[in-house]
Design a protein around this motif. Structure first.
Motif, PDB file in Angstrom:
ATOM      1  N   SER A 157     -41.802   8.505  89.952  1.00 33.98           N
ATOM      2  CA  SER A 157     -42.062   9.441  91.057  1.00 33.98           C
ATOM      3  C   SER A 157     -42.665   8.769  92.284  1.00 33.98           C
ATOM      4  O   SER A 157     -42.748   9.384  93.345  1.00 33.98           O
ATOM      5  N   GLN A 179     -35.053  14.331  93.167  1.00 32.18           N
ATOM      6  CA  GLN A 179     -36.381  14.945  93.152  1.00 32.18           C
ATOM      7  C   GLN A 179     -37.476  13.906  93.390  1.00 32.18           C
ATOM      8  O   GLN A 179     -38.663  14.225  93.295  1.00 32.18           O
ATOM      9  N   LYS A 181     -39.355  12.600  95.760  1.00 23.99           N
ATOM     10  CA  LYS A 181     -39.604  13.052  97.125  1.00 23.99           C
ATOM     11  C   LYS A 181     -40.259  12.012  98.024  1.00 23.99           C
ATOM     12  O   LYS A 181     -40.374  12.221  99.234  1.00 23.99           O
ATOM     13  N   LYS A 182     -40.683  10.883  97.448  1.00 24.94           N
ATOM     14  CA  LYS A 182     -41.264   9.830  98.289  1.00 24.94           C
ATOM     15  C   LYS A 182     -40.212   8.846  98.797  1.00 24.94           C
ATOM     16  O   LYS A 182     -40.516   7.959  99.595  1.00 24.94           O
ATOM     17  N   GLN A 184     -37.719   6.766 100.739  1.00 23.11           N
ATOM     18  CA  GLN A 184     -37.357   6.534 102.132  1.00 23.11           C
ATOM     19  C   GLN A 184     -36.022   5.800 102.251  1.00 23.11           C
ATOM     20  O   GLN A 184     -35.374   5.859 103.290  1.00 23.11           O
ATOM     21  N   GLU A 200     -29.482  19.635  96.277  1.00 22.15           N
ATOM     22  CA  GLU A 200     -30.887  19.231  96.198  1.00 22.15           C
ATOM     23  C   GLU A 200     -31.174  17.926  96.937  1.00 22.15           C
ATOM     24  O   GLU A 200     -32.339  17.543  97.080  1.00 22.15           O
ATOM     25  N   ASN A 203     -33.849  17.768  99.479  1.00 20.84           N
ATOM     26  CA  ASN A 203     -35.282  17.701  99.154  1.00 20.84           C
ATOM     27  C   ASN A 203     -35.902  16.361  99.530  1.00 20.84           C
ATOM     28  O   ASN A 203     -37.131  16.240  99.577  1.00 20.84           O
ATOM     29  N   LEU A 204     -35.068  15.351  99.774  1.00 26.40           N
ATOM     30  CA  LEU A 204     -35.585  14.006 100.086  1.00 26.40           C
ATOM     31  C   LEU A 204     -35.937  13.931 101.563  1.00 26.40           C
ATOM     32  O   LEU A 204     -35.347  13.187 102.347  1.00 26.40           O
ATOM     33  N   THR A 205     -36.919  14.696 101.960  1.00 18.96           N
ATOM     34  CA  THR A 205     -37.210  14.886 103.386  1.00 18.96           C
ATOM     35  C   THR A 205     -37.806  13.650 104.052  1.00 18.96           C
ATOM     36  O   THR A 205     -37.877  13.597 105.285  1.00 18.96           O
ATOM     37  N   LYS A 206     -38.246  12.672 103.269  1.00 16.69           N
ATOM     38  CA  LYS A 206     -38.779  11.443 103.866  1.00 16.69           C
ATOM     39  C   LYS A 206     -37.722  10.353 103.990  1.00 16.69           C
ATOM     40  O   LYS A 206     -38.007   9.258 104.482  1.00 16.69           O
ATOM     41  N   SER A 224     -27.472  21.000 102.988  1.00 11.42           N
ATOM     42  CA  SER A 224     -28.871  20.618 102.848  1.00 11.42           C
ATOM     43  C   SER A 224     -29.174  19.245 103.415  1.00 11.42           C
ATOM     44  O   SER A 224     -30.341  18.926 103.694  1.00 11.42           O
ATOM     45  N   LEU A 228     -32.719  16.457 106.387  1.00 12.94           N
ATOM     46  CA  LEU A 228     -33.266  15.102 106.327  1.00 12.94           C
ATOM     47  C   LEU A 228     -33.594  14.648 107.749  1.00 12.94           C
ATOM     48  O   LEU A 228     -32.942  13.773 108.322  1.00 12.94           O
TER      49      LEU A 228
END
Length: 806
Positions: A157, A179, A181-182, A184, A200, A203-206, A224, A228
């Motif tokens: 994670s 998932q 989420k960190k 980059q 999904e 979800n990787l917004t970074k 989705s 980003l």
């Protein structure tokens, strides 16, 4: 032209201490004071990694050794070393940055690209998933196969940088991966992944960099992905993406919200619709690659770009008219591909004066007039591909001023006159194609013997005189076919000892085959078809043990087919292990890495000239001695050339029986023995030729029943048995006399009634042909090759990897 995939720029580097630090100090004494300072500030140099992490790494190494005993990449990983932070390819954090109160460092980075050349199952990665402190994991270029371990990656994670590119992962993207989420940086490019992209992924917004190139993903780009907002580089090239109906023609308008985007690559998909103008409003956009889709360009659209592009591809996007004027504002361009459009008019002067242009592709258009001399004054130009246009006039005399050129493709135009002597001054030139023009003259440029030219194609022009030999000693491919060269083959051809392909067909070359030619021991392709060669086939031709394609057809050769010549053509036997040194050429600039592969090798294949992919030459084995005056029996030893796919001995004066050993040619697809004086029966052993799609024994003196069984059931065109008055059988609808000896017993699966056999005729040949063409296409066009290691070493600026096929 071909395809490309985005590469990665700088690898994320967290706050770390590395085993490289003490090495750097020792190499540079001036840093001793600085090293003393860091020694006291970074106590982790004397601390060790947790024991469980060390054991996990040792278990991973042990798993690799179990499948690759010659594995030495991780020799520094051993149980006698207490601190795994000092091991190669391992990076640890300082204690102050670890989450525990312990003084130990923890492993946060594993750089495991190019670890092993053996195929590795993905479950071998299991020990790595115990190291939950990992922030950087690079497993690229390892031939790892199987599905991406879902639960294992779900444990990591803390991952910020994950590179699984250039492997053999299959299946879909597991939800556990999207998932993290960190993250980059995520690169899953050049694998065998398939299915739809999961929603999904948003979800990787970074995420800053995402590459899914060269896989088998399909359907649309998920909506989705528009969440980003930190995304800077997006590479979805070389998949099968279709624009969904709700995505406004394939490129969704909401993608405008990705305002940090500096690189967008959608090449080689099935995206449809009109190219939206707002793509040129991204102020930070540097690379826009849209070619090879079903996108269209609105030629009436007024473009005022807000970006300063370094790379632009609009290949096959329906551009018409002159080269768009708005491109003249993009003076920083390093890569421009406008090939396969309907552009016409002259080469723009403003484009010739672009100072930073390194890669220019304008092939397959309708551009005309002569080339401006300013084009060759550039010191940056590495690749110039202007093939298949209507350019005319003489080649500029200053063409040699483009000192940095690696690849020059001017084939398929109307250039005339001589080749400028200055072209031999381009010392870096590797690929030169001037074929299919109207160039003439009998004096060729004299290249430096130590020059780098590998591939030179001067075919289908109007050159005359003796065959030129003024080429570099390291040249691999020399194509001079379709000209007016005359006289005997020059004796000093032997100095080109590294030649692998020599193509001199369709000229006026006379005399005998010189023994000096036999000293070019690396030859794999020798084509002298349709000349005026005389004399016999030299027995010493067997010295060319790497030959895979030999075409001496349509000459005036006489005498026998030498047994010695047949016995030593080991390049045409199944056990030959020759490999071409010319497969992929990599050319790199400050921002782009381009890989090139030569496309076609033209041969007589199944009664017609066909282009075969030379990118995978190992699959072609041909022997053509047709249209000569050869007079002897067919050597039985020909049956030992079991790798042959095509054997043509037609239009000679061969006599005697057809050797049963030809039934051992297990890979042969085309066999032509027509127009000779052969007698006796067609050997029943031909029923073993399961790959056979073309058989011609017409115009001989053959007798007896045509064998039935295997592919012989499908060889039922009467024309291929014509003018053999003694033949009979189902295939030609001629009943056999009752006193003929019975046909040998058929295998159970071949024991069918004649009407069923005739029905198979309509199926066997076309199916076999389609399968053969399909295999050739796949092998020639989908064979990924690794770029040079420069991709790994230079990380101070972004690179984009582009694969072109020429």
């Amino acid at each position: 032209m071909g395809k490309k995939a985005l590469t990665k720029p700088m690898v994320f580097q967290p706050n770390v201490t590395s085993h490289l630090f003490p090495t750097m100090v020792m190499a540079n004494p001036s840093l001793l004071l600085q090293s003393f300072f860091f020694f006291f500030l970074l106590p982790c140099l004397s601390s060790s990694c947790p024991e469980y992490q060390k054991q996990a790494l040792l278990q991973f190494k042990s798993s690799i050794l179990a499948i690759d005993s010659s594995f030495h990449t991780l020799d520094s990983w051993n149980s006698s070393s207490s601190n795994c932070c000092l091991w190669d390819k391992v990076t640890c954090s300082s204690p102050s940055n670890s989450n525990s109160t312990s003084t130990s460092s923890v492993v946060i980075g594993l750089y495991l690209s190019y670890v092993s050349e053996q195929h590795m199952p993905s479950n071998l990665l299991a020990p790595l998933f115990l190291i939950r402190s990992l922030r950087v994991l690079d497993l690229s270029w390892n031939s790892i196969n199987g599905q991406i371990p879902a639960l294992g990656f779900g444990n990591l994670s803390n991952l910020v940088h994950l590179d699984l590119s250039q492997n053999r992962f299959n299946g879909s993207i597991p939800l556990q991966l999207v998932q993290l989420k960190k993250l980059q940086y995520l690169d899953l490019g050049s694998n065998r992944l398939s299915g739809e992209l999961p929603e999904e992924i948003g979800n990787l917004t970074k995420l800053q960099q995402l590459s899914l190139s060269s896989n088998k993903f399909w359907n649309g780009i998920p909506s989705s992905i528009l969440h980003l907002r930190e995304l800077e580089e997006l590479d979805l090239s070389d998949n099968a993406f279709l624009g969904k109906n709700n995505l406004t023609g394939g490129v969704p308008a909401s993608m405008q919200k990705l305002n940090k985007l500096n690189s967008l690559d959608l090449e080689g998909n099935l995206v449809t619709g009109e190219i939206p103008f707002w793509l040129f409003h991204f102020k930070d956009l540097q690379s826009l690659l849209l070619g090879g889709n079903n996108l269209t360009w609105n030629n009436n659209m007024k473009i005022v770009p807000k970006c300063r592009l370094l790379g632009l591809s609009l290949r096959s996007c329906g551009l018409q008219g002159d080269i768009p004027e708005w491109i003249s504002t993009q003076t920083n361009l390093s890569y421009l591909d406008l090939s396969m459009n309907q552009l016409h008019g002259p080469f723009p002067q403003w484009l010739a004066e672009f100072h930073f242009l390194s890669f220019l592709f304008l092939s397959h258009n309708k551009l005309s007039a002569s080339l401006p001399t300013a084009l060759f004054r550039s010191s940056q130009l590495l690749v110039l591909a202007l093939s298949h246009n209507n350019f005319s006039g003489e080649l500029p005399k200053n063409i040699g001023d483009a000192k940095s050129l690696f690849i020059l493709m001017l084939d398929g135009n109307n250039f005339s006159g001589p080749i400028p002597q200055s072209i031999s001054q381009i010392s870096f030139l590797r690929i030169l194609d001037l074929s299919r023009n109207r160039l003439s003259g009998n004096i060729f440029p004299v290249f430096d013997p130590q020059a780098n030219l590998w591939y030179a194609d001067f075919s289908s022009n109007q050159f005359s005189g003796e065959v030129p030999t003024t080429f570099p000693l390291n040249i691999r491919t020399l194509a001079l076919e379709g000209n007016k060269f005359s006289g005997a083959l020059p004796l000093n051809l032997k100095k080109l000892r590294n030649l692998e392909r020599l193509e001199l067909q369709d000229n006026n070359i006379s005399g005998e085959l010189p023994n000096s030619l036999l000293q070019i021991s690396h030859l794999r392709v020798l084509n002298l078809r349709n000349n005026s060669l005389q004399g016999s086939i030299p027995k010493t031709l067997s010295n060319l043990q790497n030959l895979q394609i030999l075409d001496l057809s349509s000459n005036n050769l006489t005498g026998e087919i030498p047994i010695e010549f047949v016995n030593h053509l080991t390049g045409m036997t199944p056990n030959s292990q020759t490999s071409s040194s010319f497969v992929v050429l990599t050319v790199s600039s400050d921002f782009f890495i381009i890989e090139f592969a030569i496309n076609e090798l033209t041969v007589n294949w199944k009664k017609s000239k066909q282009g075969l992919s030379s990118h995978h030459i190992d699959m072609y084995f041909l022997l053509d001695l047709s249209n000569n005056q050869l007079s002897s029996e067919i050597p039985a030893s020909l049956g030992a050339l079991k790798a042959l796919k095509m054997l043509n001995l037609s239009f000679n004066k061969l006599f005697g029986k057809i050797p049963a050993s030809l039934g051992d040619l297990q890979n042969v697809e085309g066999l032509d023995l027509s127009h000779n004086k052969l007698s006796g029966p067609i050997p029943f052993a031909f029923t073993k030729l399961q790959q056979l799609t073309t058989l011609d024994v017409s115009n001989n003196k053959l007798t007896g029943q045509i064998p039935m069984g295997g592919q012989m059931n499908a060889m039922a065109d009467p024309n291929f048995y014509a003018n053999n008055t003694g033949l009979c059988g189902v295939q030609i609808r001629v009943s056999c006399p009752e006193n003929l000896p019975p046909t040998p017993k058929l295998q159970e699966h071949d024991n069918k009634e004649p009407w069923i056999l005739l029905e198979a005729v309509g199926i066997g040949y076309p199916v076999g042909l389609i399968l053969t063409i399909g295999i050739i296409f796949l092998a020639g066009y989908f064979n990924p090759s690794p770029p040079s290691n420069n991709r790994r070493r230079h990380r101070h600026h972004p690179h984009w990897l582009i694969r072109q096929r020429i």
